[in-house]
Every structure is written in C-alpha cells, then in structure tokens.
Scaffold this motif. Structure first.
Motif, PDB file in Angstrom:
ATOM      1  N   SER A 174      -1.477  12.951 -11.789  1.00  0.00           N
ATOM      2  CA  SER A 174      -2.495  12.377 -10.903  1.00  0.00           C
ATOM      3  C   SER A 174      -3.578  13.409 -10.619  1.00  0.00           C
ATOM      4  N   SER A 175      -4.813  13.004 -10.771  1.00  0.00           N
ATOM      5  CA  SER A 175      -5.956  13.902 -10.500  1.00  0.00           C
ATOM      6  C   SER A 175      -6.569  13.590  -9.141  1.00  0.00           C
ATOM      7  N   LEU A 176      -5.747  13.192  -8.204  1.00  0.00           N
ATOM      8  CA  LEU A 176      -6.217  12.832  -6.856  1.00  0.00           C
ATOM      9  C   LEU A 176      -6.795  14.073  -6.189  1.00  0.00           C
ATOM     10  N   PRO A 177      -7.985  13.967  -5.592  1.00  0.00           N
ATOM     11  CA  PRO A 177      -8.555  15.143  -4.898  1.00  0.00           C
ATOM     12  C   PRO A 177      -7.593  15.643  -3.819  1.00  0.00           C
ATOM     13  N   GLU A 178      -7.605  16.943  -3.631  1.00  0.00           N
ATOM     14  CA  GLU A 178      -6.647  17.570  -2.722  1.00  0.00           C
ATOM     15  C   GLU A 178      -6.820  17.073  -1.280  1.00  0.00           C
ATOM     16  N   GLU A 179      -8.049  16.939  -0.871  1.00  0.00           N
ATOM     17  CA  GLU A 179      -8.298  16.473   0.509  1.00  0.00           C
ATOM     18  C   GLU A 179      -7.767  15.062   0.706  1.00  0.00           C
ATOM     19  N   LEU A 180      -8.056  14.177  -0.265  1.00  0.00           N
ATOM     20  CA  LEU A 180      -7.579  12.801  -0.173  1.00  0.00           C
ATOM     21  C   LEU A 180      -6.058  12.751  -0.252  1.00  0.00           C
ATOM     22  N   ARG A 181      -5.462  13.599  -1.124  1.00  0.00           N
ATOM     23  CA  ARG A 181      -3.996  13.656  -1.243  1.00  0.00           C
ATOM     24  C   ARG A 181      -3.373  14.063   0.092  1.00  0.00           C
ATOM     25  N   THR A 182      -3.975  15.049   0.735  1.00  0.00           N
ATOM     26  CA  THR A 182      -3.452  15.519   2.019  1.00  0.00           C
ATOM     27  C   THR A 182      -3.538  14.416   3.079  1.00  0.00           C
ATOM     28  N   GLN A 183      -4.695  13.740   3.136  1.00  0.00           N
ATOM     29  CA  GLN A 183      -4.871  12.680   4.139  1.00  0.00           C
ATOM     30  C   GLN A 183      -3.888  11.536   3.919  1.00  0.00           C
ATOM     31  N   LEU A 184      -3.716  11.120   2.657  1.00  0.00           N
ATOM     32  CA  LEU A 184      -2.775  10.031   2.371  1.00  0.00           C
ATOM     33  C   LEU A 184      -1.338  10.470   2.637  1.00  0.00           C
ATOM     34  N   GLY A 185      -1.016  11.732   2.312  1.00  0.00           N
ATOM     35  CA  GLY A 185       0.333  12.234   2.584  1.00  0.00           C
ATOM     36  C   GLY A 185       0.649  12.235   4.065  1.00  0.00           C
ATOM     37  N   VAL A 186      -0.333  12.634   4.867  1.00  0.00           N
ATOM     38  CA  VAL A 186      -0.127  12.638   6.325  1.00  0.00           C
ATOM     39  C   VAL A 186       0.100  11.220   6.828  1.00  0.00           C
ATOM     40  N   LEU A 187      -0.662  10.258   6.281  1.00  0.00           N
ATOM     41  CA  LEU A 187      -0.504   8.863   6.719  1.00  0.00           C
ATOM     42  C   LEU A 187       0.877   8.326   6.371  1.00  0.00           C
ATOM     43  N   PHE A 197       0.836  -1.200   0.000  1.00  0.00           N
ATOM     44  CA  PHE A 197       0.000   0.000   0.000  1.00  0.00           C
ATOM     45  C   PHE A 197       0.872   1.253   0.000  1.00  0.00           C
ATOM     46  N   ARG A 198       1.894   1.268   0.841  1.00  0.00           N
ATOM     47  CA  ARG A 198       2.770   2.446   0.903  1.00  0.00           C
ATOM     48  C   ARG A 198       3.409   2.739  -0.455  1.00  0.00           C
ATOM     49  N   ASN A 199       3.920   1.691  -1.087  1.00  0.00           N
ATOM     50  CA  ASN A 199       4.614   1.895  -2.367  1.00  0.00           C
ATOM     51  C   ASN A 199       3.653   2.383  -3.441  1.00  0.00           C
ATOM     52  N   LYS A 200       2.492   1.746  -3.579  1.00  0.00           N
ATOM     53  CA  LYS A 200       1.550   2.114  -4.630  1.00  0.00           C
ATOM     54  C   LYS A 200       1.001   3.521  -4.424  1.00  0.00           C
ATOM     55  N   VAL A 201       0.648   3.845  -3.185  1.00  0.00           N
ATOM     56  CA  VAL A 201       0.088   5.174  -2.912  1.00  0.00           C
ATOM     57  C   VAL A 201       1.171   6.235  -3.099  1.00  0.00           C
ATOM     58  N   SER A 245     -12.985   5.234   6.061  1.00  0.00           N
ATOM     59  CA  SER A 245     -13.495   6.374   5.293  1.00  0.00           C
ATOM     60  C   SER A 245     -12.498   6.789   4.213  1.00  0.00           C
ATOM     61  N   ILE A 246     -11.217   6.848   4.548  1.00  0.00           N
ATOM     62  CA  ILE A 246     -10.198   7.203   3.544  1.00  0.00           C
ATOM     63  C   ILE A 246     -10.074   6.088   2.521  1.00  0.00           C
ATOM     64  N   ALA A 247     -10.190   4.819   2.956  1.00  0.00           N
ATOM     65  CA  ALA A 247     -10.119   3.704   2.020  1.00  0.00           C
ATOM     66  C   ALA A 247     -11.270   3.772   1.015  1.00  0.00           C
ATOM     67  N   ARG A 248     -12.477   4.181   1.478  1.00  0.00           N
ATOM     68  CA  ARG A 248     -13.607   4.315   0.552  1.00  0.00           C
ATOM     69  C   ARG A 248     -13.354   5.428  -0.463  1.00  0.00           C
ATOM     70  N   GLN A 249     -12.813   6.553  -0.021  1.00  0.00           N
ATOM     71  CA  GLN A 249     -12.511   7.650  -0.951  1.00  0.00           C
ATOM     72  C   GLN A 249     -11.473   7.212  -1.990  1.00  0.00           C
ATOM     73  N   LEU A 250     -10.464   6.482  -1.533  1.00  0.00           N
ATOM     74  CA  LEU A 250      -9.432   6.012  -2.457  1.00  0.00           C
ATOM     75  C   LEU A 250     -10.013   5.017  -3.460  1.00  0.00           C
ATOM     76  N   LYS A 251     -10.884   4.131  -2.978  1.00  0.00           N
ATOM     77  CA  LYS A 251     -11.523   3.160  -3.883  1.00  0.00           C
ATOM     78  C   LYS A 251     -12.356   3.875  -4.938  1.00  0.00           C
ATOM     79  N   LYS A 252     -13.126   4.884  -4.513  1.00  0.00           N
ATOM     80  CA  LYS A 252     -13.951   5.650  -5.476  1.00  0.00           C
ATOM     81  C   LYS A 252     -13.062   6.344  -6.501  1.00  0.00           C
ATOM     82  N   TYR A 253     -11.949   6.911  -6.029  1.00  0.00           N
ATOM     83  CA  TYR A 253     -11.045   7.589  -6.967  1.00  0.00           C
ATOM     84  C   TYR A 253     -10.467   6.598  -7.988  1.00  0.00           C
TER      85      TYR A 253
END
Length: 200
Positions: A24-37, A11-15, A50-58
């Motif tokens: 990448s057209s990743l939403p800014e909010e999701l990008r920020t949350q994943l970056g913090v993680l 997961f770390r490598n792929k994200v 909740s973040i996993a659902r957003q990532l799946k939708k993206y």
C-alpha cells in the motif's frame, strides 16, 4: 451542519485491509489518521470530511477497484447536537414587560365600552327609561300619522260635497288628497324614526 460520517463495518474492514496491505502506498499522514480512527473502541467512529476527501483522492490516484461511496454504504452523516446559547436575562425581562403591556392594552381595548357606574341598578333603570322614551316617541309618531290620514280623508270627503254631487267623485277626491298628505306624513315618519335609531 454535518461535517463528518459515522462509519460502519464495511468501512472498517476495507480500510483495515488497505492499512495491512504491504504494498500500500498510502500517505503516512493519512495512514496515521485512519489508524487512530480504527483503534478507537467506541461504538461510533467519526470520520471527518477532510480525511474522507484525502482517502477519496488516494483511491482515485491509485486506481483501486472500489470507490469511497462503496466504503460508506452502511455509514451515515454525523449531525452534531445543536447547543442553544443561554438566553440573556435582561432580554427575557424586557420581553416579559412587553408581553404584560400588550396584554394590558388588549384588555383595555376589550373593556373600553364598559362603564362601572352604569352597571349598578340606577344605570340599568336609566337605560330602560331611555328605551321606553324612544319607543313612546315612535308610537306617538305612528299614531299621529294614522290620525292625520283619517282626518284628511274625512275633511276631503266632507268638503268635496260643495264641488261634486256624486259620491264616487267625492270618494276619489278624498283618496287623492289623503294619498298626498299620507306620502308627506310618511316621509316625516321615516325621517323621525331614523333620528330615533341614530341613523344619519
């Protein structure tokens, strides 16, 4: 109840690849949350559902060649530790009182047939005397039965000489009379012994 994943290296490598990709057209909010993680230096990275659902939708919307389950192949569910609330001291005290009362009732139930006054020497001798009296009554009843049967036979045999001249007829009449009296005495004997042993 599980509400997050403990993500692995896949997961770390792929994200990280998705975050570093310039197109990448990743939403800014999701990008920020994943970056913090991913910036956390902890051994375990916790990914909320909740973040996993957003990532799946993206991933679905963008048509990426890998899916969320592929990212989470080496991940596991994060099961939080269950913290038991402290017990109410009043409730604990009441439970102890109830346990003590139940134990006392159980003890009283087990020892209700025990009489301290009968456990001394006099009580034991009294019980022994009662048993001797019961045995004596049974022996007397049996002896009475035997004497009655023998006496009936003798009387019938001697009295039948006035009716029958032959010995065979006298013996038969004595046996018949003895049988009748013996059955009656046997009935009385059985009823007496039932009374001695406390049966109805």
């Amino acid at each position: 109840m599980a509400s997050a994943f403990v993500v692995g290296d896949r997961f770390r490598n792929k994200v990280s690849e998705v975050l570093e990709h310039p197109n990448s057209s990743l939403p800014e909010e999701l990008r920020t949350q994943l970056g913090v993680l991913l910036e956390k230096k902890e051994d375990q990275i916790i990914l909320p559902f909740s973040i996993a659902r957003q990532l799946k939708k993206y991933l679905q919307d963008e048509g990426h060649p890998f899916y969320l389950y592929e990212l989470l192949e080496d991940s596991s569910l994060h099961l939080p530790k269950i913290v038991k609330p402290p017990r109410n001291p009043e409730l604990v005290a009441r439970l102890e009182v109830i346990k003590a009362r139940l134990a006392n009732e159980e003890y009283n139930k087990m020892t209700r047939n025990v009489n301290n006054q009968e456990m001394n020497r006099n009580g034991t001798l009294a019980d022994f005397g009662q048993q001797v009296r019961s045995a004596k009554a049974v022996v007397v009843t049996v002896f009475n039965f035997l004497v009655t049967v023998v006496a009936t036979f003798a009387c019938s045999y001697m009295g039948s000489q006035y009716l029958f001249a032959e010995t065979t007829a006298r013996v038969i009449s004595a046996v018949i009379a003895t049988s009748v009296v013996g059955l009656a005495e046997l009935y009385v004997l059985v009823r007496t012994m039932e009374g001695e042993f406390g049966e109805p």
